[in-house]
Design a protein around this motif. Structure first.
Motif, short mmCIF file in Angstrom:
data_model
loop_
_atom_site.label_atom_id
_atom_site.label_comp_id
_atom_site.label_asym_id
_atom_site.label_seq_id
_atom_site.Cartn_x
_atom_site.Cartn_y
_atom_site.Cartn_z
N VAL A 127 -26.90 -47.15 -27.47
CA VAL A 127 -27.45 -45.80 -27.57
C VAL A 127 -26.46 -44.83 -26.94
N GLU A 128 -26.24 -43.71 -27.60
CA GLU A 128 -25.35 -42.68 -27.07
C GLU A 128 -26.07 -41.34 -27.06
N PHE A 129 -25.94 -40.63 -25.96
CA PHE A 129 -26.52 -39.29 -25.82
C PHE A 129 -25.41 -38.32 -25.42
N LYS A 130 -25.41 -37.15 -26.03
CA LYS A 130 -24.40 -36.14 -25.70
C LYS A 130 -25.04 -34.77 -25.65
N ALA A 131 -24.66 -33.98 -24.64
CA ALA A 131 -25.04 -32.57 -24.54
C ALA A 131 -23.76 -31.77 -24.36
N ASP A 132 -23.56 -30.77 -25.24
CA ASP A 132 -22.31 -30.01 -25.24
C ASP A 132 -22.63 -28.52 -25.26
N LEU A 133 -21.94 -27.76 -24.41
CA LEU A 133 -22.13 -26.32 -24.33
C LEU A 133 -20.79 -25.65 -24.61
N ASN A 134 -20.78 -24.74 -25.60
CA ASN A 134 -19.55 -24.06 -25.99
C ASN A 134 -19.75 -22.54 -25.91
N TYR A 135 -18.83 -21.88 -25.20
CA TYR A 135 -18.90 -20.42 -25.07
C TYR A 135 -17.62 -19.82 -25.63
N GLN A 136 -17.76 -18.96 -26.64
CA GLN A 136 -16.63 -18.31 -27.29
C GLN A 136 -16.23 -17.08 -26.49
N LEU A 137 -15.09 -17.17 -25.80
CA LEU A 137 -14.63 -16.04 -25.00
C LEU A 137 -14.24 -14.86 -25.88
N ASN A 138 -13.47 -15.14 -26.93
CA ASN A 138 -13.05 -14.13 -27.89
C ASN A 138 -12.64 -14.87 -29.16
N GLN A 139 -12.00 -14.18 -30.08
CA GLN A 139 -11.65 -14.83 -31.34
C GLN A 139 -10.54 -15.86 -31.19
N TRP A 140 -9.90 -15.92 -30.02
CA TRP A 140 -8.80 -16.85 -29.82
C TRP A 140 -9.11 -17.99 -28.86
N SER A 141 -10.17 -17.92 -28.08
CA SER A 141 -10.37 -18.95 -27.05
C SER A 141 -11.85 -19.23 -26.82
N SER A 142 -12.12 -20.42 -26.29
CA SER A 142 -13.49 -20.81 -25.96
C SER A 142 -13.48 -21.78 -24.79
N LEU A 143 -14.60 -21.78 -24.06
CA LEU A 143 -14.82 -22.73 -22.97
C LEU A 143 -15.82 -23.78 -23.43
N ASN A 144 -15.62 -25.00 -22.95
CA ASN A 144 -16.44 -26.12 -23.41
C ASN A 144 -16.73 -27.07 -22.25
N CYS A 145 -17.98 -27.53 -22.15
CA CYS A 145 -18.32 -28.53 -21.14
C CYS A 145 -19.46 -29.39 -21.68
N GLY A 146 -19.64 -30.58 -21.07
CA GLY A 146 -20.70 -31.43 -21.57
C GLY A 146 -20.83 -32.74 -20.82
N TYR A 147 -21.73 -33.57 -21.31
CA TYR A 147 -22.06 -34.86 -20.70
C TYR A 147 -22.30 -35.88 -21.81
N VAL A 148 -21.75 -37.09 -21.64
CA VAL A 148 -21.92 -38.17 -22.61
C VAL A 148 -22.35 -39.43 -21.87
N ARG A 149 -23.40 -40.09 -22.39
CA ARG A 149 -23.87 -41.34 -21.81
C ARG A 149 -23.94 -42.40 -22.90
N ASN A 150 -23.38 -43.58 -22.62
CA ASN A 150 -23.46 -44.73 -23.51
C ASN A 150 -24.12 -45.89 -22.77
N GLN A 151 -24.97 -46.63 -23.50
CA GLN A 151 -25.67 -47.77 -22.90
C GLN A 151 -26.00 -48.77 -23.99
N ASN A 152 -25.67 -50.05 -23.74
CA ASN A 152 -26.13 -51.07 -24.69
C ASN A 152 -27.54 -51.51 -24.32
N VAL A 153 -28.28 -52.02 -25.28
CA VAL A 153 -29.72 -52.25 -25.10
C VAL A 153 -30.09 -53.64 -25.59
#
Length: 379
Positions: free
Chosen positions: A329-355
């Motif tokens: 199982v994989e879970f991801k949360a990603d947040l992207n903020y467009q600073l302007n037409q040339w750049s963006s900031l990005n952050c997030g979290y990823v979790r993987n687990q076998n079951v």
């Protein structure tokens, strides 16, 4: 096929594209685009090798400069992109890697007649070595170069009936994995009949026949007839479903079974998108070993503001691989903020687990990341 012959094929195709560049008349408007890019992402992973014990954690940086190009000519559009990626680890330097992603393609083909075109593509990309492990695990990645070329025929047999048929030759090389990964060349024949009932729905029937000849593994053959339907449920929802029966042969071993795919999208508001995907298919790993893949994904995308986008997904992998069943199982949360037409900031979290395995074999990894992407505009 020898590497010398492969080089000759590449040279012939690239020479043909170059000739088209020299003799084809230019269009008006935007003729040439050159877009430099740069991405810098800092990561921390608490289980780099995705193992149940003796976990290794570390900080690492992903540095990715790149360059995109688009050239519009009267008879052909050529797109190319290159990205160099360096994974630099703080303490575990044995994981340091350099990767290259390259794509050169004529996305709409080289049009020979009204119905006949030649599709050409050369792709250099990252692929996982072990299908049971997370795809973004650095030590589980290898470089694959795929060169493909072939004719495509498109025509309208009747007012609502359309036909697409083609042949594709592909040459695949694994260039950065010295111990795993058989090179191969292959042939693919396919045809698609599509009947459009209305703007709201259509159905199709598709046949695929594939031959792969591996350098060290047994030859692989696939015949897959399948049919499907696509519905537009109003302006904000679509759903498609396809199914068929797969016939495969690897060396002296025969395999067959049902395969299918379901995909649905729903945008209840202009700010919110939901996507659901499920597939059950037969496929092969990079060494030509066949396995059954069951994959499900639920994706949620929320445009909180004009420049702020939140995207989360949950994925479920269930692979019957080399006579064993691997579930993850994989879970991801990603947040992207467009600073302007040339750049963006990005952050997030990823979790993987076998079951569904014993606690001694249970592996969990958590990764957090933050970074910046820059597009330097059009030249």
């Amino acid at each position: 096929m020898s590497r010398r012959l492969l080089i000759c094929i590449h040279a012939v195709v690239l020479s043909a594209l170059l000739c088209l560049l020299l003799v084809a008349p230019l269009r008006g408007g935007d003729l040439f685009e050159l877009i430099p890019t740069f991405k810098l992402i800092g990561n921390h992973n608490d289980n780099l090798e995705f193992t149940p014990s003796d976990k290794i954690s570390d900080f690492y940086a992903q540095i990715s400069p790149g360059l995109g190009m688009r050239l519009d000519l009267s008879e052909i559009t050529i797109e190319a992109g290159y990205v160099y990626t360096r994974y630099q680890y703080h303490e575990e330097s044995k994981f340091n890697r350099d990767y290259h992603n390259l794509l050169v393609t004529a996305p709409y083909g080289i049009q020979l007649t009204r119905n006949l075109s030649i599709q050409v593509q050369d792709k250099y990309e990252l692929v996982p070595i072990n299908v049971t492990l997370p795809e973004d695990q650095t030590d589980n990645l290898t470089q694959r170069n795929t060169f493909s070329i072939g004719p495509v025929w498109e025509s309208r047999l009747a007012q609502r009936l359309r036909l697409v048929a083609g042949y594709e030759f592909s040459r695949v090389n694994y260039t950065s994995s010295s111990h795993i990964g058989d090179d191969y060349f292959g042939h693919r024949f396919y045809d698609i009949l599509r009947y459009v009932f209305s703007r709201s729905w259509s159905c199709f029937q598709r046949n695929t026949y594939r031959l792969n000849y591996y350098s060290r593994s047994p030859d692989y053959r696939l015949f897959l007839p399948e049919a499907g339907v696509e519905f537009a449920l109003g302006k904000r929802a679509t759903i498609s479903a396809a199914g068929g029966y797969s016939f495969e042969k690897t060396g002296d071993d025969d395999h067959d079974g049902y395969v299918g795919t379901i995909n649905g999208t729903w945008a209840p508001t202009r700010k919110l998108d939901l996507e659901l995907t499920f597939r059950h298919r037969r496929t092969v790993d990079i060494a030509g070993v066949p396995y059954t893949e069951r994959y499900g994904e639920l994706l949620f995308r929320y445009r909180a503001a004009k420049r702020l986008v939140l995207e989360t997904y949950g994925r479920y992998y269930d692979d019957t691989y080399q006579d064993d069943d691997y579930q993850r199982v994989e879970f991801k949360a990603d947040l992207n903020y467009q600073l302007n037409q040339w750049s963006s900031l990005n952050c997030g979290y990823v979790r993987n687990q076998n079951v569904e395995i014993t606690s001694d074999e249970k592996a969990v990894s958590n990764r957090v990341y933050a970074g910046i992407s820059v597009f330097f505009g059009t030249i």
